[in-house]
Design an enzyme around this catalytic site. Structure first.
Site, PDB file in Angstrom:
ATOM      1  N   LYS A 170       0.835  -1.211   0.000  1.00 26.82           N
ATOM      2  CA  LYS A 170       0.000   0.000   0.000  1.00 26.82           C
ATOM      3  C   LYS A 170       0.863   1.252   0.000  1.00 26.82           C
ATOM      4  O   LYS A 170       0.548   2.246  -0.665  1.00 26.82           O
ATOM      5  CB  LYS A 170      -0.929   0.002   1.211  1.00 26.82           C
ATOM      6  CG  LYS A 170      -1.862   1.220   1.282  1.00 26.82           C
ATOM      7  CD  LYS A 170      -2.763   1.331   0.061  1.00 26.82           C
ATOM      8  CE  LYS A 170      -3.616   2.610   0.090  1.00 26.82           C
ATOM      9  NZ  LYS A 170      -4.700   2.549   1.078  1.00 26.82           N
ATOM     10  N   LYS A 238      -0.788  11.755   5.763  1.00 23.56           N
ATOM     11  CA  LYS A 238      -0.532  10.749   6.798  1.00 23.56           C
ATOM     12  C   LYS A 238       0.185   9.543   6.211  1.00 23.56           C
ATOM     13  O   LYS A 238       1.160   9.029   6.797  1.00 23.56           O
ATOM     14  CB  LYS A 238      -1.866  10.339   7.437  1.00 23.56           C
ATOM     15  CG  LYS A 238      -1.795   9.280   8.514  1.00 23.56           C
ATOM     16  CD  LYS A 238      -2.081   7.875   8.007  1.00 23.56           C
ATOM     17  CE  LYS A 238      -3.479   7.717   7.439  1.00 23.56           C
ATOM     18  NZ  LYS A 238      -3.724   6.310   7.000  1.00 23.56           N
TER      19      LYS A 238
END
Length: 291
Positions: A170, A238
Site C-alpha cells: 500500500k 498521513k
C-alpha cells in the site's frame, strides 16, 4: 460467518454493508453511534465496545485512520484482544505503518489470533462498487479462510507476503499514485503559465503515453477547479509520513517521494487538508503568486 466491523466511515460503511447484504451476521461498534445507523437498518447488531464485537465474531474487520487508533481499538481498554477467542481473525484494512502491522500481528498471535494486514486501493467508489484492490500480508492459511469475504469487497486480492507486506504494497501504491497527482498538477500549472490552455493540454496528453487514470480523474478535477474531497489530502499526508519514516528506518533513498512529501506538508500548512489531493495544484499556484 459471524463477523464484526469497526470503522464505518467513507470506506468502511459500504464494505460492511456488502458483507451484511451477503447474509453474514455483522456486529458493529463505533465511537460515534450515528455511524452505525446504516448498518443497523440493514440488520447488523450494535455492540457497546470493541471487545463485545470480538466476542460475537469469528472475523473482525477494521478500517481506521491511523496505526495508533488500530492499536487502541485492538489492545486498549475494552479492546478487541479482550474479546477474541483463539482461532479468530483480525482483518485490518486500514493504511498504517508496516512495523505497526507486524507488531499487532505478533502480539495477537500470543492470544491465538491471526491478523491479516489488508489495505485497499480504489477509494470510495471502489468500496461502493466492491471493486477494490486488496493487498494482503499475513498467513496464507488465514487468508484462505477469509478469501470468500474479501471477494465480496474487491476485484483483485493479492497475497503479498508475511505480516506487514500488505502495508508495504500500500505504501508503494501511495508513492506511485500521489507522485502522479503531483506530476499532473505540475504539467497543468506549467501549461497555463506557458500560455497553453490546460483543458486542451490534458486532452492531448490523454491520447498519448502520459494517459492514465490519475490524469483522467485528478486532471479533470484540476481543470474544473473542483477541489472537494474525494479522498481528503490529509490522509495522503498521513500515508506519506509513514512512507518517509519507513524509508528512513531502512536507509532507502526516495528522492521523488521526499519532494512530494514536502508538497503535501505545504498543502497542510495552507489549511487545505480537508480538500482533495488535487489541491496540490493550488500549492504550486500559491508558490508562484508569492514571488
Amino acid at each position: 460467518m459471524q463477523l464484526g466491523f469497526i470503522g464505518l466511515g467513507v470506506m468502511g460503511r459500504p464494505m460492511a454493508l456488502h458483507l451484511r447484504r451477503a447474509g453474514h451476521p455483522v456486529a458493529v461498534w463505533a465511537r460515534h453511534s450515528a455511524s452505525c445507523r446504516p448498518l443497523l437498518e440493514a440488520g447488523a447488531v450494535s455492540c457497546g465496545s470493541a471487545a463485545a464485537v470480538a466476542r460475537r465474531s469469528q472475523v473482525v474487520f477494521t478500517v481506521i485512520t491511523a496505526g495508533s487508533d488500530v492499536e487502541q481499538v485492538t489492545f486498549g481498554a475494552d479492546g478487541l484482544a479482550e474479546g477474541f477467542a483463539a482461532g479468530s481473525i483480525l482483518v485490518d484494512m486500514s493504511t498504517i505503518a508496516p512495523e505497526m502491522a507486524r507488531s499487532l500481528a505478533q502480539r495477537l498471535s500470543l492470544h491465538g489470533v491471526d491478523m491479516l494486514d489488508a489495505p485497499v486501493s480504489g477509494g470510495e467508489q471502489g468500496a461502493i462498487a466492491a471493486t477494490l484492490a486488496i493487498m494482503v500480508g499475513g498467513q496464507a492459511t488465514a487468508l484462505e479462510r477469509v478469501r470468500p469475504l474479501l471477494e465480496l469487497l474487491g476485484r483483485k486480492i493479492v497475497h503479498v507476503g508475511d505480516s506487514g507486506a500488505g502495508q508495504v504494497a500500500k505504501a508503494c501504491n501511495q508513492m506511485v499514485m500521489v507522485a502522479a497527482i503531483q506530476a499532473v498538477a505540475e504539467a497543468l500549472h506549467f501549461s497555463r503559465t506557458a500560455g497553453a490552455d490546460p483543458v486542451r493540454v490534458r486532452q492531448a496528453l490523454a491520447g498519448g503515453s502520459a494517459g492514465s487514470r490519475v490524469l483522467e480523474v485528478m486532471g479533470r478535477k484540476m481543470v474544473e477547479r473542483d477541489f472537494d474531497a474525494g479522498v481528503e489530502a490529509r490522509l495522503h499526508h498521513k500515508d506519506y509520513a509513514a512512507v518517509i519514516a519507513e524509508a528512513h528506518r531502512l536507509g532507502v533513498p526516495l528522492p521523488v517521494s521526499g519532494q512530494v512529501g514536502q508538497q503535501l506538508n505545504a498543502l497542510m500548512a495552507m489549511g487545505w487538508g480537508s480538500s482533495d489531493t488535487a489541491t496540490l495544484l493550488r500549492v504550486l499556484e500559491a508558490g508562484r503568486q508569492s514571488r
